[in-house]
Design a protein around this motif. Structure first.
Motif, short mmCIF file in Angstrom:
data_model
loop_
_atom_site.label_atom_id
_atom_site.label_comp_id
_atom_site.label_asym_id
_atom_site.label_seq_id
_atom_site.Cartn_x
_atom_site.Cartn_y
_atom_site.Cartn_z
N PHE A 146 1.00 -1.22 0.26
CA PHE A 146 -0.08 0.12 0.05
C PHE A 146 0.83 1.35 0.02
O PHE A 146 1.09 1.88 0.99
CB PHE A 146 -0.83 -0.16 1.27
CG PHE A 146 -1.98 1.14 1.09
CD1 PHE A 146 -2.16 1.99 2.26
CD2 PHE A 146 -2.86 1.34 -0.01
CE1 PHE A 146 -3.03 3.16 2.11
CE2 PHE A 146 -3.84 2.17 0.16
CZ PHE A 146 -3.66 3.18 1.35
N LEU A 147 1.31 1.73 -1.18
CA LEU A 147 2.21 2.81 -1.32
C LEU A 147 1.79 4.00 -0.75
O LEU A 147 2.40 4.88 -0.08
CB LEU A 147 2.63 2.90 -2.65
CG LEU A 147 3.18 1.73 -3.40
CD1 LEU A 147 3.65 2.20 -4.83
CD2 LEU A 147 4.26 1.10 -2.67
N ARG A 148 0.16 4.29 -0.88
CA ARG A 148 -0.05 5.55 -0.28
C ARG A 148 -0.11 5.59 1.20
O ARG A 148 -0.41 6.58 1.93
CB ARG A 148 -1.79 5.78 -0.74
CG ARG A 148 -1.65 6.31 -2.14
CD ARG A 148 -3.08 6.51 -2.47
NE ARG A 148 -3.83 5.17 -2.90
CZ ARG A 148 -5.14 4.75 -2.37
NH1 ARG A 148 -5.71 5.79 -1.84
NH2 ARG A 148 -5.58 3.88 -2.80
N GLY A 149 0.23 4.32 1.98
CA GLY A 149 0.38 4.36 3.45
C GLY A 149 1.88 4.35 3.64
O GLY A 149 2.04 4.34 4.86
N LEU A 281 10.47 -2.99 -14.13
CA LEU A 281 11.27 -4.05 -13.36
C LEU A 281 10.14 -5.28 -13.78
O LEU A 281 10.67 -6.45 -14.03
CB LEU A 281 11.59 -3.78 -12.13
CG LEU A 281 12.83 -4.49 -11.55
CD1 LEU A 281 13.87 -4.22 -12.40
CD2 LEU A 281 12.95 -4.21 -10.21
N ARG A 282 8.96 -5.17 -13.57
CA ARG A 282 7.86 -6.40 -13.57
C ARG A 282 8.35 -6.70 -15.08
O ARG A 282 8.19 -7.98 -15.54
CB ARG A 282 6.48 -6.03 -13.29
CG ARG A 282 6.28 -5.67 -12.02
CD ARG A 282 4.91 -4.73 -11.69
NE ARG A 282 5.12 -4.56 -10.29
CZ ARG A 282 4.24 -3.27 -9.88
NH1 ARG A 282 3.41 -2.92 -10.76
NH2 ARG A 282 4.15 -3.14 -8.70
N ALA A 283 8.39 -5.92 -16.15
CA ALA A 283 8.34 -6.36 -17.64
C ALA A 283 9.66 -6.97 -17.96
O ALA A 283 9.72 -7.93 -18.57
CB ALA A 283 8.19 -5.20 -18.32
N LEU A 371 -0.26 -1.50 -20.08
CA LEU A 371 0.90 -2.06 -20.03
C LEU A 371 1.12 -2.39 -18.37
O LEU A 371 1.69 -3.64 -17.92
CB LEU A 371 2.07 -1.24 -20.02
CG LEU A 371 3.61 -1.65 -20.08
CD1 LEU A 371 3.71 -2.75 -21.03
CD2 LEU A 371 4.40 -0.35 -20.33
N HIS A 372 0.53 -1.45 -17.30
CA HIS A 372 0.71 -1.88 -16.01
C HIS A 372 -0.41 -3.31 -15.82
O HIS A 372 0.31 -4.03 -14.91
CB HIS A 372 -0.23 -0.82 -15.18
CG HIS A 372 -0.52 -0.98 -13.76
ND1 HIS A 372 0.25 -1.87 -13.03
CD2 HIS A 372 -1.50 -0.72 -13.10
CE1 HIS A 372 -0.31 -1.89 -11.69
NE2 HIS A 372 -1.40 -1.24 -12.05
N ALA A 373 -1.37 -3.32 -16.41
CA ALA A 373 -2.32 -4.59 -16.21
C ALA A 373 -1.56 -5.57 -16.49
O ALA A 373 -1.25 -6.84 -16.02
CB ALA A 373 -3.58 -4.29 -17.16
N GLU A 422 8.62 -6.53 -5.85
CA GLU A 422 8.18 -5.83 -7.41
C GLU A 422 6.50 -6.10 -7.29
O GLU A 422 5.81 -5.89 -8.51
CB GLU A 422 8.78 -6.41 -8.68
CG GLU A 422 9.88 -5.46 -8.95
CD GLU A 422 9.88 -4.17 -8.77
OE1 GLU A 422 10.87 -3.47 -8.24
OE2 GLU A 422 8.89 -3.46 -8.94
N GLY A 423 6.08 -6.28 -6.19
CA GLY A 423 4.55 -6.24 -6.15
C GLY A 423 4.25 -7.79 -5.89
O GLY A 423 4.45 -8.73 -6.33
N GLU A 424 3.38 -8.04 -4.59
CA GLU A 424 3.05 -9.12 -4.09
C GLU A 424 2.15 -9.70 -5.37
O GLU A 424 1.20 -9.02 -5.73
CB GLU A 424 2.57 -9.09 -2.70
CG GLU A 424 2.36 -10.27 -1.93
CD GLU A 424 1.25 -11.38 -2.70
OE1 GLU A 424 0.25 -10.58 -2.83
OE2 GLU A 424 1.52 -12.68 -2.41
#
Ligand SMILES: CCCCCCCC/C=C\C/C=C/C(=O)SCCNC(=O)CCNC(=O)[C@H](O)C(C)(C)COP(=O)(O)OP(=O)(O)OC[C@H]1O[C@@H](n2cnc3c(N)ncnc32)[C@H](O)[C@@H]1OP(=O)(O)O
Ligand SMILES: Cc1cc2nc3c(=O)[nH]c(=O)nc-3n(C[C@H](O)[C@H](O)[C@H](O)COP(=O)(O)OP(=O)(O)OC[C@H]3O[C@@H](n4cnc5c(N)ncnc54)[C@H](O)[C@@H]3O)c2cc1C
Length: 576
Positions: A146-149, A281-283, A371-373, A422-424
Motif C-alpha cells: 500500500f504505497l499511499r500508506g 522491472l516487472r516487465a 501495460l501496467h495490467a 516488485e509487487g506481491e
C-alpha cells in the motif's frame, strides 16, 4: 566413460531436430548466441569472476564473494574487454548471479526514469563507476504493497531550501531494499512529500546514507542487514532509519515534479509516472529471475532423470531410467514446455515496454494502464508458475534433489522471491483484474476477489499460449524444429487445461468426454516429446559453470561428482 555418460550420449543420438538451431531461436538469433557464448567464455575462464559452488559457503562468505566478483567485473574485466556497463555483453553477465543487482538493475534505471538531465549528469557517471552504490528504498517495515500508506516523510524547509527526511515511527523504517544493508552509500528513497503541512504523495529523493571515504553511516542514519533469508544470499537486504536527515532541495528527482525554492509545487507529468519503475522491472525481470531459473532446473532434472536408473518396468528386465515412468514425464516435460512458452511471452512483454518508453519520450503515456495490467498479471502468473515448477522438478530428483549438490534449492530460493518483490503476486493479479474488468464497488469487489484472481490467471495464461502459438506460425525454421515447438505449445496449453478441467466443466465450455480427450492428448504428447527431452534442455545452453549442479552436468557423470562434492563438506575436515 561411465554408464551414466553413455546413457546420455545415447539419448542425444535420438534427438530428431537441430539443437543449435533451437538455441539460436531461443537466443533471438545466431549472433546473440555467439555474443552470449563469448561472454560466458570470458567469465568462465577468469578465476576471479567465474561462478563457483556456493553450496558450502556461509551467508557472509556468499555476500563477500558476490561483492568481490562484482567489483572485479566492473573495475577490471569490463575495462579489460573494452565493454561498458551498457554494452550488450553486460546484459548477458547479469545471468552470473552477482551482487549489486538492485544498484545495477533498479537504482540506475530509476535515476534515469525520475532524474532531470542535470541530476542524471551528476549521479549517473558516479553510479556507473561504482563511486556511489545505490539502493531503491521504497518498502517500509510496516508497508510494502500500500504505497499511499508509506510513512517516511520529506518535509520542505523553505528557509534552508532543504527537505527533512524522517521516519516518524519504527514501522516507517525502510526494510528489504537490496544492496542496502552493507554496500550502498546512497538511496533512491521514496517518501511522502509535505509542503506547508500539505501531503503531495510519494516522490523520489536521492539521499546519501554513508560517508564516501569511511563508509560509516551519516548523522541521523541507522542502517544494517535484515538477517538471513530463504535465499538471495549474495544480497544484503537492509534496514534504514532516517531521523530528521536534511538533504538539498536539488535532491528531489524532478523529471516528473519539482519544488521551487519558495515551496511552490510544480507537476510536469502524470502522478502515475512515479509507478513507472515498477512497471519496468516487472516487465524485464521475469526472463532473468524466473524463466531462466526454470530452464536451469529443467536442464538439471531432465539430464538426471535420463541417467538415474531405478526399478524395472517389466519384472526381470534391466532397471530403467526414471524418465521411462509416465509420472516422471508428467512432472518434467510440461515445465520444459513452460520454459519455452513463457520465454517468448516475456519477450513480447519487454518489447511492449520498450515501445511504451518510446511513446513516453513523445509525452504519450496513454498506453500505461494497459501495460501496467499486463506487466502486473504476467509478473504474478509467470513467477508463480516457474517457482512452483522448480519445486516440482527438485522433488522429481528424489533425495539428491534435496541436496545443495543438485543446485536446485539455490535456484528455487532466488526464483520464488519474484512472487513477492516488485509487487506481491495476489495484489498484482487484482491490479490486473481491476484494469481488465473495471472496478466495482469495494464490497462487491472484495467479495469476488478470489474468483477475480482465478479469472486473471486464465486471462494471462491465454495471452502466453496465443503469443507463443502465433510466434511459431511466423517463425522461419526447419520442419523438425517447428514440429517440436508446436508440440511444446500444445503440451503447455493442455497441461493448463487439464489442471483446471473443473472450471471448464462448471461453465459447460468442455464436456466430460472432451476433458477425457484433453487428458489423453497430453499423455500422448508426453510420449512424443520424450525422445527429444535431452535436446530440448541442451538447447537452453546452460554451461556446467552456470548450473553448478552435480546432477545436471552435460556429461551425466552424477555419482563421481556427488561424492567429490560431499567430501568438500566442512564436517569432513576431520574424521572424528
Ligand atoms: C535485468 C536486470 C534485473 C536485475 C534485478 C535484480 C533483482 C532485483 C530484486 C529485487 C528488487 C525489488 C524491488 C522492489 O520490490 S521495489 C518495491 C516494489 N513494490 C511494489 O511493487 C508495491 C506494490 N504496490 C503497488 O503497486 C500499489 O500500491 C498498488 C497498485 C497495489 C495499489 O496502488 P494504490 O495507490 O494503493 O491505489 P490504486 O490501486 O487505486 O492505484 C492508483 C492508480 O494508479 C494506478 N497504478 C497503480 N500502480 C501502477 C503502476 N505500477 N503503473 C501504472 N499505474 C499504476 C492504478 O491503476 C490506479 O489508477 P486509476 O484507476 O486510474 O486511479
Ligand atoms: C527478496 C526481496 C527483495 C526485495 N527488494 C526490495 C527492494 O530492493 N526495494 C524495496 O523497496 N522493496 C524490496 N522488497 C520488498 C517487496 O517489494 C515487498 O515485500 C512487496 O512489495 C510486498 O509487500 P509486503 O511485504 O508489505 O507484503 P504485504 O502487502 O503486507 O502482503 C501480505 C499479504 O497481504 C496481502 N495483501 C496486501 N494488500 C492486499 C490487497 N490490497 N488486497 C488483497 N490482498 C492484499 C498480500 O497478497 C499478502 O498475501 C523486497 C522483497 C524481497 C522478498
Amino acid at each position: 566413460m561411465s554408464r551414466e555418460s553413455r546413457l546420455l550420449e545415447k539419448e542425444r543420438g535420438q534427438v530428431n531436430f537441430n539443437v543449435e538451431e533451437l538455441t539460436n531461436i531461443y537466443d533471438g538469433g545466431a549472433e546473440e548466441t555467439k555474443l552470449r557464448r563469448k561472454v560466458a567464455d570470458v567469465i568462465q575462464n577468469d578465476p576471479e569472476v567465474r561462478c563457483k559452488d556456493i553450496g558450502m559457503m556461509t551467508r557472509e562468505e556468499r555476500y563477500i564473494d558476490g561483492v568481490r566478483r562484482c567489483v572485479y567485473l566492473y573495475k577490471v574485466l569490463l575495462p579489460r574487454e573494452g565493454w561498458t556497463p551498457v554494452s550488450k555483453e553486460v546484459s548477458h553477465i547479469l545471468r552470473f548471479c552477482m551482487s549489486f543487482g538492485v544498484h545495477a538493475g533498479v537504482f540506475i534505471p530509476c535515476l534515469l526514469s525520475f532524474g532531470s538531465d542535470e541530476q542524471i549528469a551528476k549521479w549517473l557517471p558516479l553510479a556507473m563507476q561504482f563511486q556511489i552504490i545505490g539502493t531503491y528504498a521504497q518498502t517500509e517495515m510496516g508497508h510494502g504493497t500500500f504505497l499511499r500508506g508509506l510513512q517516511t516523510t520529506a518535509t520542505y524547509d523553505k528557509k534552508n531550501k532543504e527537505f527533512v527526511i524522517n521516519c516518524p515511527e519504527i514501522s516507517a523504517m525502510k526494510w528489504w531494499p537490496g544492496d542496502l544493508g552493507k554496500s550502498a552509500n546512497h538511496a533512491l528513497l521514496m517518501a511522502q512529500l509535505v509542503i506547508d503541512g500539505k501531503k503531495y504523495g510519494m516522490h523520489p529523493f536521492m539521499v546519501q546514507i554513508r560517508d564516501l571515504t569511511t563508509h560509516m553511516p551519516l548523522p541521523g542514519i541507522t542502517v544494517g542487514d535484515i538477517g538471513n533469508k530463504v535465499g538471495f544470499e549474495t544480497t544484503d537486504n537492509g534496514f534504514l532509519h532516517l531521523n530528521q536527515v536534511r538533504i538539498p532541495r536539488e535532491n528531489l528527482l524532478c523529471k516528473n515534479a519539482e519544488v521551487k525554492p519558495n515551496g511552490t509545487y510544480l507537476t510536469k507529468a502524470s502522478d502515475k509516472m512515479v509507478y513507472g519503475s515498477m512497471v519496468r522491472l516487472r516487465a524485464i525481470i521475469l526472463e532473468s529471475e524466473a524463466v531462466s531459473a526454470l530452464g536451469k532446473a529443467c536442464t538439471i532434472a531432465v539430464r538426471y532423470s535420463l541417467v538415474r536408473c531405478q526399478g524395472e518396468l517389466e519384472p526381470g528386465k534391466p532397471e530403467v531410467s526414471v524418465m521411462e515412468y509416465m509420472t516422471q514425464q508428467k512432472k518434467l516435460l510440461p515445465y520444459v514446455a513452460m520454459t519455452y512458452v513463457t520465454h517468448f511471452a516475456c519477450l513480447k512483454l519487454s518489447n511492449q515496454y520498450n515501445a511504451f518508453t518510446r511513446e513516453m519520450d513523445n509525452n504519450d503515456i496513454s498506453g500505461l494502464p494497459e501495460l501496467h495490467a499486463l506487466s502486473a498479471g504476467m509478473k504474478a502468473v509467470v513467477s508463480e508458475q516457474c517457482s512452483d515448477g522448480i519445486e516440482i522438478l527438485r522433488k522429481s530428483c528424489g533425495g539428491h534433489g534435496y541436496s545443495n549438490a543438485s543446485g536446485i534449492p539455490i535456484i528455487w530460493s532466488s526464483a520464488v522471491a519474484c512472487c513477492t518483490y516488485e509487487g506481491e503476486n495476489t495484489v498484482m493479479l487484482l491490479q490486473c483484474a481491476r484494469l481488465v474488468h473495471g472496478m466495482a464497488s469495494y464490497n462487491a469487489w472484495n467479495q469476488s476477489s478470489v474468483e477475480l484472481v482465478n479469472v486473471v490467471k486464465a486471462h494471462i495464461t491465454q495471452f502466453i499460449v496465443t503469443t507463443f502459438a502465433s510466434g511459431i506460425t511466423e517463425l522461419e525454421c526447419t520442419k523438425p524444429v517447428k514440429n517440436v515447438l508446436q508440440q511444446l505449445c500444445a503440451l503447455y496449453a493442455l497441461s493448463c487445461i487439464n489442471a483446471s478441467t473443473g472450471d471448464f466443466l462448471k461453465v459447460g465450455y468442455l464436456s466430460p468426454r472432451q476433458c477425457d480427450l484433453a487428458h489423453e492428448a497430453e499423455l500422448e504428447l508426453l510420449s512424443c516429446i520424450r525422445p527429444n527431452a535431452v535436446g530440448l534442455v541442451d538447447a537452453f545452453d546452460f554451461s556446467d559453470d552456470l548450473l553448478q549442479s552435480c546432477l545436471g552436468a552435460y556429461d551425466g557423470n552424477v555419482y563421481e561428482r556427488l561424492f567429490a562434492w560431499a567430501k568438500k563438506s566442512p564436517l569432513n575436515k576431520t574424521e572424528v
